[in-house]
Design a protein around this motif. Structure first.
Motif, PDB file in Angstrom:
ATOM      1  N   MET A   1      15.093  54.847  33.483  1.00  0.00           N
ATOM      2  CA  MET A   1      15.100  54.006  34.681  1.00  0.00           C
ATOM      3  C   MET A   1      16.295  53.066  34.629  1.00  0.00           C
ATOM      4  O   MET A   1      16.646  52.553  33.555  1.00  0.00           O
ATOM      5  CB  MET A   1      13.799  53.204  34.752  1.00  0.00           C
TER       6      MET A   1
ATOM      7  N   LYS B   1      14.016  60.632  36.995  1.00  0.00           N
ATOM      8  CA  LYS B   1      13.164  61.609  36.325  1.00  0.00           C
ATOM      9  C   LYS B   1      13.971  62.664  35.580  1.00  0.00           C
ATOM     10  O   LYS B   1      13.606  63.082  34.485  1.00  0.00           O
ATOM     11  CB  LYS B   1      12.236  62.260  37.346  1.00  0.00           C
ATOM     12  N   GLY B   2      15.072  63.091  36.167  1.00  0.00           N
ATOM     13  CA  GLY B   2      15.867  64.114  35.500  1.00  0.00           C
ATOM     14  C   GLY B   2      16.516  63.627  34.222  1.00  0.00           C
ATOM     15  O   GLY B   2      16.823  64.419  33.334  1.00  0.00           O
ATOM     16  N   GLN B   3      16.710  62.301  34.097  1.00  0.00           N
ATOM     17  CA  GLN B   3      17.350  61.731  32.906  1.00  0.00           C
ATOM     18  C   GLN B   3      16.338  61.063  31.976  1.00  0.00           C
ATOM     19  O   GLN B   3      16.708  60.541  30.931  1.00  0.00           O
ATOM     20  CB  GLN B   3      18.420  60.713  33.319  1.00  0.00           C
ATOM     21  N   GLY B   4      15.084  61.048  32.380  1.00  0.00           N
ATOM     22  CA  GLY B   4      14.054  60.492  31.501  1.00  0.00           C
ATOM     23  C   GLY B   4      14.154  59.008  31.293  1.00  0.00           C
ATOM     24  O   GLY B   4      13.907  58.510  30.186  1.00  0.00           O
TER      25      GLY B   4
ATOM     26  N   ARG C   1      15.046  51.989  40.143  1.00  0.00           N
ATOM     27  CA  ARG C   1      14.503  53.312  40.427  1.00  0.00           C
ATOM     28  C   ARG C   1      14.414  54.153  39.150  1.00  0.00           C
ATOM     29  O   ARG C   1      15.325  54.119  38.320  1.00  0.00           O
ATOM     30  CB  ARG C   1      15.378  54.041  41.448  1.00  0.00           C
ATOM     31  N   PRO C   2      13.354  54.932  38.979  1.00  0.00           N
ATOM     32  CA  PRO C   2      13.283  55.851  37.842  1.00  0.00           C
ATOM     33  C   PRO C   2      14.183  57.058  38.076  1.00  0.00           C
ATOM     34  O   PRO C   2      14.394  57.484  39.215  1.00  0.00           O
ATOM     35  CB  PRO C   2      11.810  56.258  37.800  1.00  0.00           C
TER      36      PRO C   2
ATOM     37  N   LYS D   1       7.444  54.833  30.803  1.00  0.00           N
ATOM     38  CA  LYS D   1       6.092  55.104  31.282  1.00  0.00           C
ATOM     39  C   LYS D   1       5.368  53.791  31.609  1.00  0.00           C
ATOM     40  O   LYS D   1       5.345  52.862  30.814  1.00  0.00           O
ATOM     41  CB  LYS D   1       5.315  55.882  30.227  1.00  0.00           C
TER      42      LYS D   1
ATOM     43  N   ARG E   1      15.367  54.130  28.528  1.00  0.00           N
ATOM     44  CA  ARG E   1      14.602  55.365  28.349  1.00  0.00           C
ATOM     45  C   ARG E   1      13.136  55.025  28.070  1.00  0.00           C
ATOM     46  O   ARG E   1      12.800  53.886  27.754  1.00  0.00           O
ATOM     47  CB  ARG E   1      15.179  56.185  27.199  1.00  0.00           C
ATOM     48  N   GLN E   2      12.260  56.027  28.164  1.00  0.00           N
ATOM     49  CA  GLN E   2      10.831  55.851  27.885  1.00  0.00           C
ATOM     50  C   GLN E   2      10.261  54.711  28.728  1.00  0.00           C
ATOM     51  O   GLN E   2       9.973  53.617  28.229  1.00  0.00           O
ATOM     52  CB  GLN E   2      10.601  55.595  26.390  1.00  0.00           C
TER      53      GLN E   2
END
Length: 343
Positions: free
Chosen positions: A55, A50-53, A47-48, A70, A67-68
């Motif tokens: 997955m 989002k608050g921590q940027g 799961r991603p 996308k 991190r990162q």
């Protein structure tokens, strides 16, 4: 004792390696229970956050955090590499920018180009090394889109050894990159202490890998000294290094010296030895230093001494700056296992 010695032995039942320079313990690796930096996994995206940027990922050794992320979707397999040791109770830190690193060569998937370490400044040597790379790559191939870096250790290496290293790293990279699909799996295990010693300690040295080498070279006593948080600095000065849950606290003391320059002298002595002490103790993350009392105008001189010491250190460290309370903040990569409880 003058000279450089590499002692390969075990400590408390764990594989370990010590680098001794002129009778002083300069670096130390010890086997950890946690997954090793350099481990390369085929992981499964979860799961991603989002608050921590980033997955969370599934690996055979537990949860990892990337991190990162996308373009990644849950359930997708991907290749990741462990970048450091995780704090207790936290996920493994990993990256998709994987490296295949050996004593002389680094293969860099996704970063094409042939490069020679900037530390090799001799133009003739750089040209001969590039010629060696081109000749070697006629026998083997880099993975598509990958590059190659020749490390500074090539100045001490034999051409045949360098060529063999390039071929081995290219073959390993091709095999791993072709195995990106499937369930979560450990594909490449990071180097242990003896492997790291061979890979990273490349200056000319006497190597003692016979049983009992730590006792012969006084490493036992040097490791015992690391159990104390107090580090003598000479002239009665000292620094105290105490890791906490949130950060590593470093306190510099002048001792009985009451001269006007006592604070600056003690702080400079501490800063010159701090990278080595953090390296030997396996400490990273946020480091906060409380220097000895000194005028604000002396901060630049003390900071210059610290930065000069950090240039010789292999562990990535950022000098963040001074706080309003006169503390110096550092951010240090966690690529060593903390020796607390291991020695």
């Amino acid at each position: 004792m003058k000279g450089t010695t590499i002692a390969l032995d075990s400590w408390n039942g764990r594989e370990a390696a010590a680098l001794i320079v002129d009778g002083q313990l300069e670096d130390f690796f010890i086997e950890a229970d946690a997954p090793t930096p350099g481990n390369l996994y085929r992981a499964i995206a979860q799961r991603p956050m989002k608050g921590q940027g980033g997955m969370f990922l599934d690996t055979p050794d537990g949860s990892a955090f990337l991190r990162q992320v996308k373009g990644l979707s849950p359930g997708a397999p991907l290749l990741v590499q462990v970048t450091g040791f995780a704090e207790a109770g936290k996920a493994l830190p990993v990256t998709q920018k994987i490296l295949f690193k050996s004593r002389y060569a680094i293969v860099t998937p996704g970063a094409p180009g042939l490069n020679v370490s900037r530390q090799i400044r001799d133009d003739d040597l750089r040209e001969s090394l590039l010629e060696l790379v081109h000749d070697t790559l006629t026998e083997t191939e880099l993975p598509e889109g990958a590059g190659l870096i020749l490390r500074s250790s090539c100045t001490q290496g034999d051409e045949d050894d360098i060529a063999d290293d390039i071929i081995a790293m290219c073959e390993l990279a091709r095999n791993v990159l072709a195995d990106a699909q499937g369930p979560a799996e450990l594909l490449v295990e990071g180097d242990g202490p003896h492997g790291l010693a061979w890979r990273e300690w490349t200056d000319p040295a006497q190597v003692d890998d016979a049983e009992g080498s730590f006792a012969r070279h006084g490493v036992d006593e040097m490791l015992e000294a690391l159990k104390s948080p107090v580090v003598p600095l000479g002239g009665g000065a000292s620094m105290v290094i105490e890791p906490t849950t949130a950060l590593v606290a470093v306190d510099v003391n002048t001792g009985n010296d009451t001269s006007p320059a006592a604070g600056l002298k003690a702080t400079i002595a501490a800063f010159r030895d701090l990278p080595r002490q953090l390296r030997l103790r396996g400490l990273g993350g946020v480091v906060v230093v409380d220097p000895a009392p000194m005028p604000k105008r002396d901060r630049r001189q003390a900071e210059t001494a610290l930065k000069a010491a950090l240039k010789k250190d292999r562990v990535e460290t950022i000098v963040v700056g001074w706080t309003n309370l006169g503390l110096l903040e550092l951010q240090r990569k966690r690529d060593r296992v903390s020796v607390r409880g291991l020695i």
